[in-house]
Scaffold this active site. Structure first.
Site, mmCIF file in Angstrom:
data_model
loop_
_atom_site.group_PDB
_atom_site.id
_atom_site.type_symbol
_atom_site.label_atom_id
_atom_site.label_comp_id
_atom_site.label_asym_id
_atom_site.label_seq_id
_atom_site.Cartn_x
_atom_site.Cartn_y
_atom_site.Cartn_z
ATOM 1 N N LYS A 152 24.240 -97.652 45.944
ATOM 2 C CA LYS A 152 25.107 -97.731 44.949
ATOM 3 C C LYS A 152 25.662 -96.991 43.793
ATOM 4 O O LYS A 152 24.630 -96.071 43.537
ATOM 5 C CB LYS A 152 24.594 -99.462 43.852
ATOM 6 N N GLU A 245 24.064 -106.249 49.723
ATOM 7 C CA GLU A 245 23.417 -107.558 49.077
ATOM 8 C C GLU A 245 23.836 -109.060 48.480
ATOM 9 O O GLU A 245 24.632 -109.153 48.260
ATOM 10 C CB GLU A 245 23.443 -106.885 47.113
ATOM 11 N N HIS A 256 16.525 -108.644 35.316
ATOM 12 C CA HIS A 256 17.450 -108.116 35.459
ATOM 13 C C HIS A 256 18.225 -108.635 34.708
ATOM 14 O O HIS A 256 18.973 -108.290 33.948
ATOM 15 C CB HIS A 256 18.332 -107.186 36.334
#
Ligand SMILES: NC(=O)c1ccc[n+]([C@@H]2O[C@H](COP(=O)([O-])OP(=O)(O)OC[C@H]3O[C@@H](n4cnc5c(N)ncnc54)[C@H](O)[C@@H]3O)[C@@H](O)[C@H]2O)c1
Ligand SMILES: [Zn+2]
Length: 375
Positions: A152, A245, A256
């Site tokens: 990412k 994902e 998160h």
């Protein structure tokens, strides 16, 4: 070649992604072997080292020396340290610097720094000349166990964090754990929240080992390297199964959703570092799981006790400055996660090492839980 390619004690974790597979090398004093590694990876390639000014002061000369000794032509691109550098303007500067230095498709970008440099340099590499290969050389604990692995990359936008970016896997990750010796203790502690996260997701044995070995990890003993290798293995396994994902990789977001809300409410400032927000978010995710009757109180206490022992915040009142209002937090949580007909997605736990994706959480339950937690 004066420096051996393999140093004693180094560990290798393979990230299995078919033609995009790569190795993460973990160990002390690997920076001096960067040159031979790059030369072995791509004979004759030039390299552009992207780093921030703080990391440059510590390690740029060593990285350049190693590359020069291995006969690798290298240029440097130095950006200011800090989250503000994950911006459009810094991206433009890095891309232009790569082009000005004639870095071609067969050359390599080397991201030498923490998550900020890794995300920015990785994204610049992904889009310059429609894709340059990148070697990640993470220099923070957070970057070594999390951001340098998995591909990412990106920058922040006025609309939020990490909203502009690309999946761009590195061709290698070189994690020299000795570089962490100069990291500020607060930054190290923040990165440790992500290490704890891996135990809580699916490895209760690792969490128990962390409870016994945190002292040695913080002191820089052999347990530190082991903890980093186990964390990389955990992330590599999840990324290999769900690179983009669409499912399981969401588990890496444990802590998160709550964490991001507090991080954003604190203005992404040094009032609350990302990892500190994750520590708080994990404690809240377990507390919320308990409220929903999913997990026993004793398990929740073990989690908060361990996070608290190493000095991570576990209660909203521990965040410096003005506390956010419940409406502010709920708005941030709604922004962060896709809301489907009033239902939110959270990573919750049935126990230590038993996390799961819950996609039908009632926003009113979250509000009630947070209202109690803010008192
Ligand atoms: N791509 C991903 O999968 C992913 C995952 C998690 C986090 N992130 C991103 O990572 C970023 C945070 O990364 P970070 O915590 O590494 O912060 P960072 O890159 O800002 O580094 C923290 C500070 O430590 C300094 N520093 C770095 N290495 C050092 C060293 N060895 N010695 C002394 N000082 C050093 C830096 O200059 C900086 O001031 C965030 O932007 C976050 O969004 C990305
Ligand atoms: Zn994180």
């Amino acid at each position: 070649m004066t420096v051996p390619l393999h140093t004693p004690g180094e560990m290798i974790v393979r990230v299995d992604l078919a033609e995009r597979s790569y190795d993460i090398v973990i160990g002390r004093d690997l920076l001096s072997s960067l040159g031979p590694r790059v030369a072995a990876l791509r004979a004759g390639a030039a390299a552009a080292i992207v780093t921030d000014a703080t990391v440059a002061g510590h390690y740029l000369a060593a990285a350049e020396d190693s590359l020069a000794q291995a006969g690798v032509r290298a240029v440097r691109v130095v950006v200011p340290p800090g989250e503000a550098t994950k911006s459009w303007s810094a991206l433009e500067r890095v891309c232009d610097a790569l082009l000005a230095a004639n870095i071609e498709r067969r050359d390599l970008v080397i991201a030498l720094g923490g998550g900020v440099v890794g995300d920015l340099a990785g994204f610049a590499a992904a889009i310059t000349r429609r894709g340059l290969d990148v070697v990640q050389v993470p220099t923070t604990l957070l970057a070594q166990v999390d951001s340098s692995v998995g591909g990412k990359t990106g920058i922040n936008s006025a609309f939020g964090k990490n909203l502009v970016g690309a999946f761009h896997q590195p061709v290698a990750v070189v994690a020299d754990t000795a570089l962490l010796d100069t990291l500020a203790p607060r930054e190290f502690r923040a990165g440790y929240a992500e290490v704890v996260k891996y135990g809580l997701i699916n490895d209760a044995g690792f969490f128990a080992w962390l409870e016994s070995n945190a002292g040695d990890i913080f002191a820089g003993g052999p347990a530190r390297d082991h903890a980093i290798a186990v964390s990389c293995r955990a992330k590599a396994a999840i990324v290999a199964r769900d690179e983009r994902e669409t499912g399981e990789r969401q588990l890496l977001n444990l802590g998160h959703t709550f964490g991001h809300a507090f991080e954003a409410a604190a203005g992404f400032s040094d009032r609350l570092l990302h990892g500190e927000a994750v520590g708080l978010g994990i404690a809240l995710a377990f507390g919320f799981s308990q409220r929903l009757g999913l997990v026993a109180a004793a398990e929740v206490e073990r989690v908060t006790a361990h996070l608290g022992t190493v000095g991570l915040p576990v209660r909203p009142s521990e965040v410096r400055g003005r506390p956010p209002s419940i409406d502010e937090l709920m708005a941030l949580i709604g922004q962060d996660k896709k809301v489907k007909r009033g239902k939110l997605t959270f990573i919750l736990a049935r126990g230590i090492g038993k996390s799961f994706v819950a996609s039908d959480i009632d926003a009113n339950e979250v509000r009630a839980f947070l209202t109690e937690s803010l008192d």
